[in-house]
Design a protein around this motif. Structure first.
Motif, PDB file in Angstrom:
ATOM      1  N   SER A   1       2.036  -1.776  -6.775  1.00  0.00           N
ATOM      2  CA  SER A   1       2.221  -2.321  -5.432  1.00  0.00           C
ATOM      3  C   SER A   1       3.362  -3.319  -5.293  1.00  0.00           C
ATOM      4  CB  SER A   1       0.920  -2.932  -4.927  1.00  0.00           C
ATOM      5  OG  SER A   1       0.523  -3.982  -5.776  1.00  0.00           O
TER       6      SER A   1
ATOM      7  N   GLU B   1      -1.766   3.108  -9.033  1.00  0.00           N
ATOM      8  CA  GLU B   1      -1.412   2.349  -7.828  1.00  0.00           C
ATOM      9  C   GLU B   1      -1.693   0.863  -7.985  1.00  0.00           C
ATOM     10  OE1 GLU B   1      -1.956   2.460  -3.032  1.00  0.00           O
ATOM     11  OE2 GLU B   1      -2.379   4.233  -4.191  1.00  0.00           O
ATOM     12  N   LYS B   2      -2.724   0.500  -8.721  1.00  0.00           N
ATOM     13  CA  LYS B   2      -3.038  -0.911  -8.923  1.00  0.00           C
ATOM     14  C   LYS B   2      -1.875  -1.641  -9.596  1.00  0.00           C
ATOM     15  CE  LYS B   2      -5.495  -0.246 -13.320  1.00  0.00           C
ATOM     16  NZ  LYS B   2      -4.401  -0.545 -14.188  1.00  0.00           N
ATOM     17  N   ASP B   3      -1.074  -0.927 -10.373  1.00  0.00           N
ATOM     18  CA  ASP B   3       0.068  -1.524 -11.060  1.00  0.00           C
ATOM     19  C   ASP B   3       1.366  -1.383 -10.279  1.00  0.00           C
ATOM     20  OD1 ASP B   3      -1.478  -2.218 -13.282  1.00  0.00           O
ATOM     21  OD2 ASP B   3      -1.182  -0.261 -14.198  1.00  0.00           O
TER      22      ASP B   3
ATOM     23  N   HIS C   1       0.856  -1.184   0.000  1.00  0.00           N
ATOM     24  CA  HIS C   1       0.000   0.000   0.000  1.00  0.00           C
ATOM     25  C   HIS C   1       0.889   1.230   0.000  1.00  0.00           C
ATOM     26  CE1 HIS C   1      -3.444  -2.485   0.739  1.00  0.00           C
ATOM     27  NE2 HIS C   1      -2.781  -3.078   1.708  1.00  0.00           N
TER      28      HIS C   1
END
Length: 99
Positions: free
Chosen positions: A44, A40-42, A4
């Protein structure tokens, strides 16, 4: 790397290593481009420059300068691998030994 990417203490203008736009302290700490270039989904689980470059290429958001940086990293790794093969052991004292 953390799964995160929370907002850090600051956001810095002109600091994205890909587009030169604003980026957060946390993303910079992990060597990541801004959320516009790399959502952000890519982001982490990316651990190195080459992995980041692959995702940017897939997302079609990679800049020419970042592409050159990724290529330089690949060439450096190839040189290190060649050195290790020729010498028969891992070199000592390079940047990966620091930290």
């Amino acid at each position: 790397m953390s799964h995160h990417l929370k907002i850090g203490r600051g956001s810095y203008r002109y600091s994205c290593p890909n587009c030169g736009g604003p980026n957060t302290e946390k993303r910079l700490e992990h060597g990541l481009p801004c959320p516009r270039c790399l959502p952000e989904k890519d982001a982490s689980d990316l651990g190195d420059l080459i992995s980041i470059g692959r995702v940017l290429e897939r997302e079609e958001t990679i800049s020419e300068n970042f592409r050159k940086l990724v290529e330089l990293e690949r060439e450096a790794r190839e040189l290190i691998d060649f050195f290790n093969q020729v010498v028969g052991s891992r070199r000592v004292g390079g940047p990966e030994d620091m930290g």
